[in-house]
Scaffold this motif. Structure first.
Motif, PDB file in Angstrom:
ATOM      1  N   ILE A   1       1.269  -1.711  -0.337  1.00 39.98           N
ATOM      2  CA  ILE A   1      -0.227   0.053  -0.423  1.00 39.98           C
ATOM      3  C   ILE A   1       1.452   1.026  -0.516  1.00 39.98           C
ATOM      4  O   ILE A   1       1.877   1.849   1.079  1.00 39.98           O
ATOM      5  CB  ILE A   1      -0.721   0.247   1.146  1.00 39.98           C
ATOM      6  CG1 ILE A   1      -1.913  -1.044   1.266  1.00 39.98           C
ATOM      7  CG2 ILE A   1      -1.795   1.719   1.082  1.00 39.98           C
ATOM      8  CD1 ILE A   1      -2.925  -1.301   2.951  1.00 39.98           C
ATOM      9  N   THR A   2       0.675   2.492  -1.159  1.00 43.34           N
ATOM     10  CA  THR A   2       1.685   3.530  -0.801  1.00 43.34           C
ATOM     11  C   THR A   2       0.393   4.318  -0.061  1.00 43.34           C
ATOM     12  O   THR A   2      -1.196   4.628   0.021  1.00 43.34           O
ATOM     13  CB  THR A   2       1.035   3.825  -2.330  1.00 43.34           C
ATOM     14  OG1 THR A   2       0.242   3.981  -3.212  1.00 43.34           O
ATOM     15  CG2 THR A   2       2.440   2.834  -3.276  1.00 43.34           C
ATOM     16  N   PRO A   3       1.823   5.276   0.609  1.00 40.74           N
ATOM     17  CA  PRO A   3       0.778   6.181   1.371  1.00 40.74           C
ATOM     18  C   PRO A   3      -0.003   7.342   0.592  1.00 40.74           C
ATOM     19  O   PRO A   3       0.371   7.389   0.067  1.00 40.74           O
ATOM     20  CB  PRO A   3       2.306   6.730   1.947  1.00 40.74           C
ATOM     21  CG  PRO A   3       3.843   6.409   1.070  1.00 40.74           C
ATOM     22  CD  PRO A   3       3.191   5.073   0.858  1.00 40.74           C
ATOM     23  N   LEU A   4      -0.663   7.631   1.472  1.00 41.86           N
ATOM     24  CA  LEU A   4      -2.184   8.980   0.702  1.00 41.86           C
ATOM     25  C   LEU A   4      -0.973   9.781   0.908  1.00 41.86           C
ATOM     26  O   LEU A   4      -0.639  10.562   1.727  1.00 41.86           O
ATOM     27  CB  LEU A   4      -2.630   8.855   1.615  1.00 41.86           C
ATOM     28  CG  LEU A   4      -3.946   7.409   1.613  1.00 41.86           C
ATOM     29  CD1 LEU A   4      -5.397   7.150   2.851  1.00 41.86           C
ATOM     30  CD2 LEU A   4      -4.326   7.094   0.286  1.00 41.86           C
ATOM     31  N   ASP A   5      -1.682  10.992   0.063  1.00 39.99           N
ATOM     32  CA  ASP A   5      -0.808  12.210  -0.234  1.00 39.99           C
ATOM     33  C   ASP A   5      -1.685  12.779   0.401  1.00 39.99           C
ATOM     34  O   ASP A   5      -3.360  12.964   0.288  1.00 39.99           O
ATOM     35  CB  ASP A   5       0.109  12.539  -1.143  1.00 39.99           C
ATOM     36  CG  ASP A   5      -0.660  12.537  -2.570  1.00 39.99           C
ATOM     37  OD1 ASP A   5      -2.506  12.629  -3.064  1.00 39.99           O
ATOM     38  OD2 ASP A   5      -1.095  12.762  -3.820  1.00 39.99           O
ATOM     39  N   PRO A   6      -1.489  14.152   0.920  1.00 43.40           N
ATOM     40  CA  PRO A   6      -2.605  15.072   1.073  1.00 43.40           C
ATOM     41  C   PRO A   6      -4.251  15.501  -0.063  1.00 43.40           C
ATOM     42  O   PRO A   6      -4.578  15.731   0.663  1.00 43.40           O
ATOM     43  CB  PRO A   6      -1.366  16.491   1.342  1.00 43.40           C
ATOM     44  CG  PRO A   6      -0.215  16.459   1.083  1.00 43.40           C
ATOM     45  CD  PRO A   6      -0.414  14.723   0.708  1.00 43.40           C
ATOM     46  N   LEU A   7      -3.541  15.275  -1.194  1.00 46.96           N
ATOM     47  CA  LEU A   7      -4.843  14.788  -1.847  1.00 46.96           C
ATOM     48  C   LEU A   7      -5.572  14.231  -1.894  1.00 46.96           C
ATOM     49  O   LEU A   7      -6.945  14.397  -1.717  1.00 46.96           O
ATOM     50  CB  LEU A   7      -4.560  15.077  -3.795  1.00 46.96           C
ATOM     51  CG  LEU A   7      -5.604  15.501  -4.465  1.00 46.96           C
ATOM     52  CD1 LEU A   7      -5.743  17.764  -4.260  1.00 46.96           C
ATOM     53  CD2 LEU A   7      -4.980  15.368  -5.699  1.00 46.96           C
ATOM     54  N   ASP A   8      -5.199  13.009  -1.636  1.00 53.07           N
ATOM     55  CA  ASP A   8      -5.772  11.665  -1.230  1.00 53.07           C
ATOM     56  C   ASP A   8      -6.716  12.267   0.071  1.00 53.07           C
ATOM     57  O   ASP A   8      -8.215  11.872  -0.247  1.00 53.07           O
ATOM     58  CB  ASP A   8      -4.958  10.676  -1.088  1.00 53.07           C
ATOM     59  CG  ASP A   8      -4.488  10.025  -3.014  1.00 53.07           C
ATOM     60  OD1 ASP A   8      -4.973  10.323  -3.675  1.00 53.07           O
ATOM     61  OD2 ASP A   8      -3.687   9.568  -2.984  1.00 53.07           O
ATOM     62  N   ARG A   9      -5.954  12.656   0.763  1.00 53.99           N
ATOM     63  CA  ARG A   9      -6.550  12.294   2.142  1.00 53.99           C
ATOM     64  C   ARG A   9      -7.509  13.814   1.782  1.00 53.99           C
ATOM     65  O   ARG A   9      -9.159  13.342   2.817  1.00 53.99           O
ATOM     66  CB  ARG A   9      -5.682  13.176   3.279  1.00 53.99           C
ATOM     67  CG  ARG A   9      -4.928  11.731   3.810  1.00 53.99           C
ATOM     68  CD  ARG A   9      -3.892  12.550   4.368  1.00 53.99           C
ATOM     69  NE  ARG A   9      -2.765  11.044   5.215  1.00 53.99           N
ATOM     70  CZ  ARG A   9      -1.641  11.259   4.717  1.00 53.99           C
ATOM     71  NH1 ARG A   9      -1.104  12.107   3.962  1.00 53.99           N
ATOM     72  NH2 ARG A   9      -0.132  10.524   5.171  1.00 53.99           N
TER      73      ARG A   9
END
Length: 147
Positions: free
Chosen positions: A2-10
């Motif tokens: 799982i790739t970490p979520l970036d601010p846009l995804d969050r």
């Protein structure tokens, strides 16, 4: 992996938590990006299993009808997978947590009556691997923040 979520995804996830029915154009505007970018991000989050589904929010007055309860469940560790699978099939259970301490699981239930709650708890107790239960009825909500 799982790739970490970036601010846009969050930010996209937070917007959807508030209103999962927002049109893509409004989501993109709130995110400050192109509609196609928002759409691709949403699809990627769904495909990666980060977003697992969409649900209906109900006003507190409607959701509060009936009985809500917390049932703590002690299990034999060798049967955890089967117990969790059995509990997941019960529509009355809307959340199931793994917890530390004397009990292993915490099930949040919603039923129409105490009679129905009692019957569900009886069904939980006969699941192979369940050792003990402790239940308490929730009376009122003092604070309810989105997760």
């Amino acid at each position: 992996m799982i790739t970490p979520l970036d601010p846009l995804d969050r930010q996209l996830i937070e917007l959807l938590k508030v209103n999962a029915r927002l049109p893509m154009v409004k989501l993109a505007k709130a995110l400050g990006c192109a509609r196609s970018t928002a759409q691709l991000r949403l699809k990627a989050l769904e495909d990666a299993g980060v977003i697992t589904g969409y649900t209906v929010g109900v006003t507190v007055a409607q959701a509060a009808s009936g009985i809500r309860a917390m049932v703590l469940i002690s299990i034999e560790s060798k049967n955890e997978h089967d117990v969790v699978r059995s509990l997941s099939r019960r529509h009355e259970i809307f959340k199931l947590y793994s917890v530390s301490g004397r009990y292993d699981l915490c099930a949040m239930l919603a039923t129409e009556s105490t009679h129905e709650l009692d019957a569900v708890i009886d069904k939980i107790r006969v699941i192979k691997g369940v050792v003990d239960t402790f239940s308490t009825i929730l009376l009122s909500t003092k604070l309810d923040r989105p997760e």
